[in-house]
Design a protein around this motif. Structure first.
Motif, PDB file in Angstrom:
ATOM      1  N   THR A  75       0.850  -1.199   0.000  1.00 55.22           N
ATOM      2  CA  THR A  75       0.000   0.000   0.000  1.00 55.22           C
ATOM      3  C   THR A  75       0.884   1.248   0.000  1.00 55.22           C
ATOM      4  O   THR A  75       0.730   2.158  -0.789  1.00 55.22           O
ATOM      5  N   CYS A  76       1.816   1.267   0.940  1.00 52.04           N
ATOM      6  CA  CYS A  76       2.808   2.349   1.003  1.00 52.04           C
ATOM      7  C   CYS A  76       4.052   1.804   1.676  1.00 52.04           C
ATOM      8  O   CYS A  76       3.972   1.257   2.758  1.00 52.04           O
ATOM      9  N   TRP A  77       5.188   1.905   0.997  1.00 50.93           N
ATOM     10  CA  TRP A  77       6.427   1.347   1.530  1.00 50.93           C
ATOM     11  C   TRP A  77       6.929   2.184   2.724  1.00 50.93           C
ATOM     12  O   TRP A  77       7.749   1.749   3.491  1.00 50.93           O
ATOM     13  N   GLU A  78       6.371   3.347   2.854  1.00 48.12           N
ATOM     14  CA  GLU A  78       6.831   4.219   3.926  1.00 48.12           C
ATOM     15  C   GLU A  78       5.976   4.070   5.191  1.00 48.12           C
ATOM     16  O   GLU A  78       6.485   3.942   6.281  1.00 48.12           O
ATOM     17  N   CYS A  79       4.596   4.054   4.985  1.00 50.21           N
ATOM     18  CA  CYS A  79       3.722   4.080   6.176  1.00 50.21           C
ATOM     19  C   CYS A  79       2.727   2.937   6.241  1.00 50.21           C
ATOM     20  O   CYS A  79       1.887   2.886   7.124  1.00 50.21           O
ATOM     21  N   ASP A  80       2.761   1.980   5.268  1.00 46.89           N
ATOM     22  CA  ASP A  80       1.789   0.867   5.212  1.00 46.89           C
ATOM     23  C   ASP A  80       0.355   1.363   5.166  1.00 46.89           C
ATOM     24  O   ASP A  80      -0.575   0.652   5.565  1.00 46.89           O
ATOM     25  N   THR A 122       2.857   9.197  -5.041  1.00 50.78           N
ATOM     26  CA  THR A 122       3.001   9.925  -3.772  1.00 50.78           C
ATOM     27  C   THR A 122       1.891   9.493  -2.832  1.00 50.78           C
ATOM     28  O   THR A 122       0.729   9.403  -3.216  1.00 50.78           O
ATOM     29  N   CYS A 123       2.238   9.165  -1.593  1.00 50.09           N
ATOM     30  CA  CYS A 123       1.262   8.657  -0.624  1.00 50.09           C
ATOM     31  C   CYS A 123       0.398   9.807  -0.091  1.00 50.09           C
ATOM     32  O   CYS A 123       0.915  10.841   0.305  1.00 50.09           O
ATOM     33  N   THR A 124      -0.908   9.632  -0.137  1.00 48.60           N
ATOM     34  CA  THR A 124      -1.799  10.686   0.360  1.00 48.60           C
ATOM     35  C   THR A 124      -1.808  10.738   1.887  1.00 48.60           C
ATOM     36  O   THR A 124      -2.334  11.662   2.482  1.00 48.60           O
ATOM     37  N   ARG A 125      -1.244   9.694   2.540  1.00 49.80           N
ATOM     38  CA  ARG A 125      -1.251   9.667   4.009  1.00 49.80           C
ATOM     39  C   ARG A 125       0.028  10.268   4.595  1.00 49.80           C
ATOM     40  O   ARG A 125      -0.024  11.169   5.403  1.00 49.80           O
ATOM     41  N   CYS A 126       1.186   9.720   4.108  1.00 51.17           N
ATOM     42  CA  CYS A 126       2.431  10.197   4.694  1.00 51.17           C
ATOM     43  C   CYS A 126       3.158  11.233   3.825  1.00 51.17           C
ATOM     44  O   CYS A 126       4.197  11.741   4.194  1.00 51.17           O
ATOM     45  N   ARG A 127       2.570  11.512   2.614  1.00 50.33           N
ATOM     46  CA  ARG A 127       3.075  12.561   1.725  1.00 50.33           C
ATOM     47  C   ARG A 127       4.431  12.265   1.094  1.00 50.33           C
ATOM     48  O   ARG A 127       4.996  13.114   0.441  1.00 50.33           O
TER      49      ARG A 127
HETATM   50 ZN   LIG Z   1       2.457   6.521   3.130  1.00 49.75          ZN
END
Ligand SMILES: [Zn+2]
Ligand SMILES: [Zn+2]
Ligand SMILES: [Zn+2]
Ligand SMILES: [Zn+2]
Ligand SMILES: [Zn+2]
Length: 360
Positions: A141-146, A173-178
């Protein structure tokens, strides 16, 4: 129409037939011939059977048809003309006096009713979001914030960055962690996407009413009413029966001298030209049938005599009245035919034996 020739006339005709072929057998001498009648007969009965039936009818909508039909009060007393010929079929449709009425459909309003599938709601409850079809809400989903919006610790981030395919796969670009280039390109790190079935409204449209909540009532054809009446039907149906005594298969008999009579009345006297045997055959067909209103009985008869001569057991003679006098046919007798068949079989057997002997 031919009157039946006498036994003497038949025997004389056979004698002439033999004499013309050069024979000299004295057929009319006492004991010279076996004589029997095997006359042909055909009885066809054509009736018109009348039936009267009353039924309750209920048709969809406003029906103008029944109002145009003739009415009756007592179906059995209603008179209809008999058919011109018993072979003609006819059907009379009637309406009982005062029975024609219109009813409102109890199950709908003006032909429309609540949709049974969605119970008038126009649709069904449906989740607004569905799991992302690409990342399934998992680690990609997101490698940075899951997909949580909270970035990982520095050590975890180092491990994730060492993914061999990280540089080759398209990321968003992740809409959660930017963070750029880390999120699933389909859900942008949200784990879910908008539900295609309800477009995120939470109510999926009903497949039957397409969201309209009301549907056509098929029971009344969408009219909201029924036409009811009591129907009377009178039918005339042709009914055919036949009994016959045919000529033997090996004998072709000319039909132009048949005795012929047509009877139309029940109990009509049978014509004199019939044998007692033929009267007995016809009797069961002549009884009055239930519902019979008209009949046409066609009787045909041809006197046919069989003559076998003691002096010539190989042949039999058949004689009957033809257009120019008595017609005589000569045929091999049953004994002669059997003997010929045996002779033929014997020849086949002999040939087979000879052939097998030669070929050994
Ligand atoms: Zn993220
Ligand atoms: Zn996704
Ligand atoms: Zn949905
Ligand atoms: Zn519906
Ligand atoms: Zn209805």
């Amino acid at each position: 129409m031919a009157t039946a020739p006498s036994r003497e006339e038949i025997l004389k005709a056979v004698e002439r037939h033999i004499a013309r072929r050069g024979g000299g057998v004295h057929v009319t001498a006492a004991g010279a011939a076996d004589f029997s009648w095997q006359s042909l007969f055909d009885c066809q009965v054509l009736r018109s059977i009348e039936r009267r039936e009353e039924t309750s009818r209920k048709d969809k909508g406003r029906r103008a048809g029944p109002a145009r039909l003739p009415t009756y009060t007592d179906l059995d007393a209603y008179t209809v003309p008999p058919p011109a010929h018993p072979g003609l079929a006819k059907r009379y449709e009637l309406v009982r006096e005062g029975s024609l009425d219109e009813l409102e459909c109890p199950d709908c309003e003006d032909g429309r009713k609540d949709c049974g599938t969605c119970e008038g709601r126009g649709g069904r409850d449906c989740p607004r979001h569905v799991e992302c079809a690409v990342c399934h809400g998992g680690p990609d989903t997101c490698w940075e914030c899951d997909g949580t919006g909270h970035p990982r610790s520095r050590r975890a981030r180092a491990a994730a960055a060492s993914r061999p395919d990280a540089a080759e796969v398209e990321r968003a670009t992740c809409t959660r962690c930017r963070r750029p280039d880390v999120a699933c390109p389909n859900c942008l790190g949200r784990r879910q996407t908008t539900c295609p079935a309800c477009s995120g409204t939470g109510l999926a449209p009903c497949a039957d009413c397409k969201g309209a909540r009301r549907v056509r009532d098929e029971a009344c054809g969408g009219t909201g009413r029924f036409t009811v009446w009591t129907q009377g039907v009178i039918t005339h149906t042709p009914d055919r029966e036949e009994t016959k005594v045919s000529a033997p298969a090996f004998l072709r008999v000319r039909t132009d001298q048949w005795n012929h009579r047509t009877l139309c009345d029940v109990g009509a006297e049978l014509p004199d030209f019939l044998d007692d045997e033929h009267r007995k055959l016809a009797a069961p067909l002549l009884a009055v049938k239930d519902g019979e209103i008209l009949r046409r009985v066609t009787l045909r008869h041809l006197p046919l005599a069989r003559v076998a001569l003691r002096a010539d057991p190989d042949r039999v003679y058949y004689a009957y009245p033809g257009p120019g006098g008595i017609v005589v046919h000569r045929r091999p007798s049953k004994e002669r035919v059997t003997a010929l068949v045996w002779a033929a079989l014997t020849v086949v057997a002999l040939v087979t034996v000879v052939a097998l002997t030669v070929l050994r």
